[in-house]
Design a protein around this motif. Structure first.
Motif, mmCIF file in Angstrom:
data_model
loop_
_atom_site.group_PDB
_atom_site.id
_atom_site.type_symbol
_atom_site.label_atom_id
_atom_site.label_comp_id
_atom_site.label_asym_id
_atom_site.label_seq_id
_atom_site.Cartn_x
_atom_site.Cartn_y
_atom_site.Cartn_z
ATOM 1 N N TYR A 93 0.834 -1.196 0.000
ATOM 2 C CA TYR A 93 0.000 0.000 0.000
ATOM 3 C C TYR A 93 0.866 1.242 0.000
ATOM 4 O O TYR A 93 1.904 1.283 0.661
ATOM 5 N N ILE A 94 0.394 2.259 -0.712
ATOM 6 C CA ILE A 94 0.974 3.591 -0.605
ATOM 7 C C ILE A 94 -0.146 4.502 -0.112
ATOM 8 O O ILE A 94 -1.212 4.570 -0.724
ATOM 9 N N PHE A 95 0.088 5.149 1.016
ATOM 10 C CA PHE A 95 -0.847 6.145 1.539
ATOM 11 C C PHE A 95 -0.293 7.503 1.149
ATOM 12 O O PHE A 95 0.814 7.869 1.552
ATOM 13 N N LEU A 96 -1.044 8.230 0.345
ATOM 14 C CA LEU A 96 -0.557 9.450 -0.287
ATOM 15 C C LEU A 96 -1.397 10.647 0.121
ATOM 16 O O LEU A 96 -2.621 10.634 -0.046
ATOM 17 N N ASP A 97 -0.732 11.673 0.629
ATOM 18 C CA ASP A 97 -1.389 12.936 0.949
ATOM 19 C C ASP A 97 -1.609 13.698 -0.353
ATOM 20 O O ASP A 97 -0.768 13.664 -1.254
ATOM 21 N N MET A 98 -2.728 14.376 -0.457
ATOM 22 C CA MET A 98 -3.047 15.109 -1.679
ATOM 23 C C MET A 98 -2.359 16.471 -1.731
ATOM 24 O O MET A 98 -1.877 16.887 -2.766
ATOM 25 N N ASN A 99 -2.332 17.177 -0.607
ATOM 26 C CA ASN A 99 -1.852 18.567 -0.593
ATOM 27 C C ASN A 99 -0.429 18.642 -0.061
ATOM 28 O O ASN A 99 -0.213 18.661 1.146
ATOM 29 N N MET A 100 0.530 18.671 -0.998
ATOM 30 C CA MET A 100 1.938 18.772 -0.627
ATOM 31 C C MET A 100 2.615 19.796 -1.536
ATOM 32 O O MET A 100 2.212 19.950 -2.692
ATOM 33 N N PRO A 101 3.644 20.472 -1.021
ATOM 34 C CA PRO A 101 4.383 21.414 -1.872
ATOM 35 C C PRO A 101 5.263 20.676 -2.878
ATOM 36 O O PRO A 101 5.496 19.480 -2.753
ATOM 37 N N MET A 102 5.752 21.362 -3.850
ATOM 38 C CA MET A 102 6.661 20.876 -4.901
ATOM 39 C C MET A 102 5.995 19.883 -5.850
ATOM 40 O O MET A 102 5.984 20.074 -7.043
ATOM 41 N N MET A 103 5.482 18.793 -5.321
ATOM 42 C CA MET A 103 4.794 17.794 -6.129
ATOM 43 C C MET A 103 3.537 17.405 -5.358
ATOM 44 O O MET A 103 3.631 16.766 -4.312
ATOM 45 N N ASN A 104 2.371 17.806 -5.869
ATOM 46 C CA ASN A 104 1.147 17.469 -5.136
ATOM 47 C C ASN A 104 0.774 16.002 -5.349
ATOM 48 O O ASN A 104 1.427 15.282 -6.097
ATOM 49 N N GLY A 105 -0.272 15.570 -4.674
ATOM 50 C CA GLY A 105 -0.669 14.171 -4.726
ATOM 51 C C GLY A 105 -1.002 13.677 -6.126
ATOM 52 O O GLY A 105 -0.655 12.556 -6.492
ATOM 53 N N LYS A 106 -1.662 14.516 -6.911
ATOM 54 C CA LYS A 106 -2.025 14.096 -8.275
ATOM 55 C C LYS A 106 -0.781 13.943 -9.145
ATOM 56 O O LYS A 106 -0.671 12.983 -9.907
ATOM 57 N N GLU A 107 0.154 14.879 -9.026
ATOM 58 C CA GLU A 107 1.407 14.763 -9.784
ATOM 59 C C GLU A 107 2.170 13.517 -9.345
ATOM 60 O O GLU A 107 2.718 12.788 -10.181
ATOM 61 N N CYS A 108 2.198 13.274 -8.055
ATOM 62 C CA CYS A 108 2.880 12.093 -7.524
ATOM 63 C C CYS A 108 2.210 10.817 -8.030
ATOM 64 O O CYS A 108 2.889 9.866 -8.427
ATOM 65 N N LEU A 109 0.898 10.817 -8.052
ATOM 66 C CA LEU A 109 0.138 9.662 -8.531
ATOM 67 C C LEU A 109 0.486 9.338 -9.989
ATOM 68 O O LEU A 109 0.654 8.178 -10.348
ATOM 69 N N ARG A 110 0.620 10.379 -10.802
ATOM 70 C CA ARG A 110 1.020 10.188 -12.218
ATOM 71 C C ARG A 110 2.386 9.504 -12.294
ATOM 72 O O ARG A 110 2.587 8.571 -13.059
ATOM 73 N N GLU A 111 3.348 9.994 -11.488
ATOM 74 C CA GLU A 111 4.700 9.430 -11.494
ATOM 75 C C GLU A 111 4.719 8.012 -10.921
ATOM 76 O O GLU A 111 5.441 7.156 -11.419
#
Length: 135
Positions: free
Chosen positions: A55-73
């Motif tokens: 599992y990866i638990f991912l916060d949505m609101n983060m600086p530099m790379m937000n959750g959606k950008e991170c999800l894409r990567e």
């Protein structure tokens, strides 16, 4: 059965501690890795310091790379059949939920406001009580 491996990506140190305490209470044998940014998490997965977390638990609101950008990567690095991405966010906007699911998240949860609520959520996720979400 081997214990689950988790990767928690959250820029808020207090939230990481809160999650750490909850996971120890719910499932002390879980192997948990923490990253304070999506960039750090992507690097750890790319360099294989963490391999195929359950599992990866991912916060949505983060600086530099937000959750959606991170999800894409993450989509370029993980096997979605092995690793389930769970969004934990303060947002409950329908657009965020829909876009996250379209980007490959298996579950979108609003961050609970109590320790007990977080423990219940983690227990349900780890026991796959929401199995319909994980197909």
């Amino acid at each position: 059965m081997k214990p689950h491996t988790l990767l928690v990506i959250d820029d808020d140190a207090d939230d990481r501690i809160f999650f750490s305490e909850a996971i120890k209470k719910v499932s002390p044998d879980v192997e948990t890795h923490y990253c304070e940014s999506g960039i750090q998490a992507i690097d750890m997965l790319f360099t294989r310091k963490i391999v195929n977390p359950d599992y990866i638990f991912l916060d949505m609101n983060m600086p530099m790379m937000n959750g959606k950008e991170c999800l894409r990567e993450l989509g370029k690095l993980i096997h979605r059949s092995i690793t389930k991405v769970v969004i934990l966010s303060t947002s409950d906007m329908v657009e965020d939920v829909q876009e996250s699911m379209a980007l490959g998240a298996r579950l979108f949860l609003t961050k609970p406001d109590s320790f007990d609520a977080l423990c219940r959520i983690l227990k349900d996720v780890l026991e796959e009580k929401w199995h319909k979400c994980f197909k």
